[in-house]
Design a protein around this motif. Structure first.
Motif, short mmCIF file in Angstrom:
data_model
loop_
_atom_site.label_atom_id
_atom_site.label_comp_id
_atom_site.label_asym_id
_atom_site.label_seq_id
_atom_site.Cartn_x
_atom_site.Cartn_y
_atom_site.Cartn_z
N PHE A 44 0.82 -1.22 0.00
CA PHE A 44 0.00 0.00 0.00
C PHE A 44 0.85 1.28 0.00
O PHE A 44 0.66 2.17 -0.83
N ASP A 45 1.79 1.37 0.94
CA ASP A 45 2.56 2.62 1.05
C ASP A 45 3.41 2.88 -0.18
O ASP A 45 3.52 4.03 -0.65
N LEU A 46 4.01 1.82 -0.70
CA LEU A 46 4.85 2.02 -1.88
C LEU A 46 4.00 2.40 -3.10
O LEU A 46 4.34 3.30 -3.86
N LYS A 47 2.86 1.73 -3.23
CA LYS A 47 1.99 2.10 -4.35
C LYS A 47 1.49 3.54 -4.19
O LYS A 47 1.37 4.28 -5.18
N ALA A 48 1.22 3.95 -2.95
CA ALA A 48 0.76 5.33 -2.74
C ALA A 48 1.84 6.31 -3.16
O ALA A 48 1.56 7.34 -3.80
N ALA A 49 3.09 5.99 -2.82
CA ALA A 49 4.20 6.89 -3.17
C ALA A 49 4.38 6.94 -4.69
O ALA A 49 4.61 8.01 -5.27
N ILE A 50 4.27 5.79 -5.35
CA ILE A 50 4.43 5.75 -6.82
C ILE A 50 3.26 6.49 -7.48
O ILE A 50 3.43 7.27 -8.42
N SER A 51 2.06 6.24 -6.93
CA SER A 51 0.86 6.87 -7.46
C SER A 51 0.99 8.39 -7.41
O SER A 51 0.66 9.10 -8.36
N GLU A 52 1.51 8.87 -6.31
CA GLU A 52 1.67 10.32 -6.15
C GLU A 52 2.73 10.86 -7.10
O GLU A 52 2.52 11.85 -7.79
N LYS A 53 3.86 10.16 -7.17
CA LYS A 53 4.96 10.68 -7.99
C LYS A 53 4.59 10.68 -9.48
O LYS A 53 4.95 11.59 -10.21
N ALA A 69 12.41 -3.92 1.45
CA ALA A 69 12.44 -3.34 0.10
C ALA A 69 11.32 -2.30 -0.05
O ALA A 69 11.53 -1.24 -0.64
N GLN A 70 10.16 -2.60 0.50
CA GLN A 70 9.04 -1.66 0.36
C GLN A 70 9.33 -0.33 1.04
O GLN A 70 9.13 0.74 0.45
N VAL A 71 9.84 -0.38 2.27
CA VAL A 71 10.08 0.91 2.97
C VAL A 71 11.26 1.66 2.36
O VAL A 71 11.25 2.89 2.25
#
Ligand SMILES: Cc1ncc(COP(=O)(O)O)c(C=O)c1O
Length: 368
Positions: free
Chosen positions: A72-81, A262-264
């Motif tokens: 979730f957090d990694l996808k949120a960061a990618i989604s935002e970028k 890896a995710q964080v």
């Protein structure tokens, strides 16, 4: 070794040859590990971003738990970028995982996959692993010939791989050429554009492939944290594609394919602009350092847009192996590319200034 396990197409696979690890070269040549220089796997010579190291330290105590299967957090960061919805994102155990997921999800035994001669070898391996038939289209000036690749697409073609920039040759395709290609490809054929080295492109050359993902439901763009983000050992990458294609990849993805550290680390690295720009600058300087030396030595090289350079070290088909062996004896690991059909060439990953200088000195010695 004769072997009767598995299908014939799996037995026919020649396993991937990775760059030699430092410890192996130290053992083989009786060298001190700390003196060995590895310019063989297009890794980031700066090491890992401090931000990612700290994020991993903070997350280590949770390692007894399974990672978030949906990242979730990694996808949120990618989604935002990248300004894409989260259901357009597939996370991979390295972008290599994404390339394999695409082949597994889309190609049945006997169907064809189109890629270029001298393009990343994993395209051929992933195709063969699912019993697909690879169509390797002759390269033009060591890069992709998109017109010929379009012509090579057959009725049974399900997937096309394009590397931009390409490894091992470092060539670059213009956005205009890629868009024209996408417009010409039948809509049931998926095109995977592998942008593992995208972050090294000059700002003037950067293009927005997410725009194309919005435009073409049959396009998948893959990215990695292994190169400019400095996280190769963690194995994390991702794909952007519209929801239908993303859904297909996710159906066969291992639930926990990206580990929690890896995710964080990837979230931290993604937001670490300073590290990314330092990586790109170091790379541009190193490219000039290496290519100036090649010019002085009168060696041909392919102009590169990645973090490596393909250089021709002789005219006979033993040249790459011979020079590689002589460099290894001096503690310098580079990458022979005979397996790509380039036996006169070596691929040199761009290192720190001192590492590049040591390689140049060793090369001068070897070439006499
Ligand atoms: C063109 C290209 N694509 C994908 C990869 C896979 O990288 P990773 O699986 O570490 O993301 C590489 C690695 O060298 C590469 O050169």
């Amino acid at each position: 070794m004769s072997n009767h396990f598995g299908p014939e197409y799996v037995r026919a696979i020649a396993p991937y040859q990775a760059g030699k690890p430092i410890s192996e070269v130290a053992r083989e040549f009786g060298l001190d590990e700390s003196k060995i220089i590895k310019l063989a796997s297009n890794e980031n010579p700066l090491g890992i971003p401090e931000s990612a190291r700290q994020a991993m330290l903070d997350a280590v105590s949770d390692i007894s738990r399974y990672p978030d299967a949906n990242g979730f957090d990694l996808k949120a960061a990618i989604s935002e970028k990248y300004s894409v919805p989260q259901d357009w994102i597939t996370l991979g155990n390295g972008s290599n995982d994404i390339l394999e997921l695409a082949a597994h999800a889309l190609v049945q035994p006997g169907q064809t996959v189109v890629f270029s001669q001298y393009s990343f070898i994993v395209y051929a391996l992933a195709t063969q692993a699912v019993g697909g038939r690879g169509i390797a289209v002759s390269a033009k000036d060591y890069g992709h010939d998109l017109k010929a690749m379009r012509q090579a697409i057959a009725d049974d073609t399900r997937l096309v791989f394009i590397a931009n920039p390409n490894n091992p040759t470092g060539t670059f395709l213009s956005p205009e050429d890629i868009v024209a290609f996408m417009q010409s490809v039948p809509p049931h054929v998926v095109v995977a554009i592998d942008e593992a080295y995208n972050e090294y492109l000059d700002p003037g050359l950067q293009y927005d492939s997410t725009d194309w993902v919005r435009q073409f439901p049959n396009l998948l763009v893959s990215r990695t944290f292994s190169k400019a983000y400095g996280l190769a050992g963690l194995r994390v990458g991702f794909a952007l594609a519209q929801p239908a294609l993303t859904d297909i990849l996710n159906r066969i993805r291992q639930p926990f394919n990206v580990n929690s550290l890896a995710q964080v680390a990837a979230v931290a690295a993604l937001n670490d602009r300073e590290f990314l720009s330092r990586s790109a600058k170091l790379n541009a300087d190193g490219y000039r350092q290496l290519t100036r030396a090649f010019d002085e030595l009168g060696l041909d090289y392919v102009p590169s847009y990645g973090n490596f350079v393909l250089v021709k070290v002789g005219d006979d088909n033993g040249a790459g192996a011979r020079v590689n062996q002589a460099l290894l004896k001096q503690g310098i690991i580079v990458r022979p590319v005979a397996g790509y059909g380039l036996p006169q060439w070596l691929r040199i990953s761009i290192g720190l200034p001192d590492e590049n200088a040591a390689f140049i000195e060793a090369l001068k010695k070897v070439l006499g």
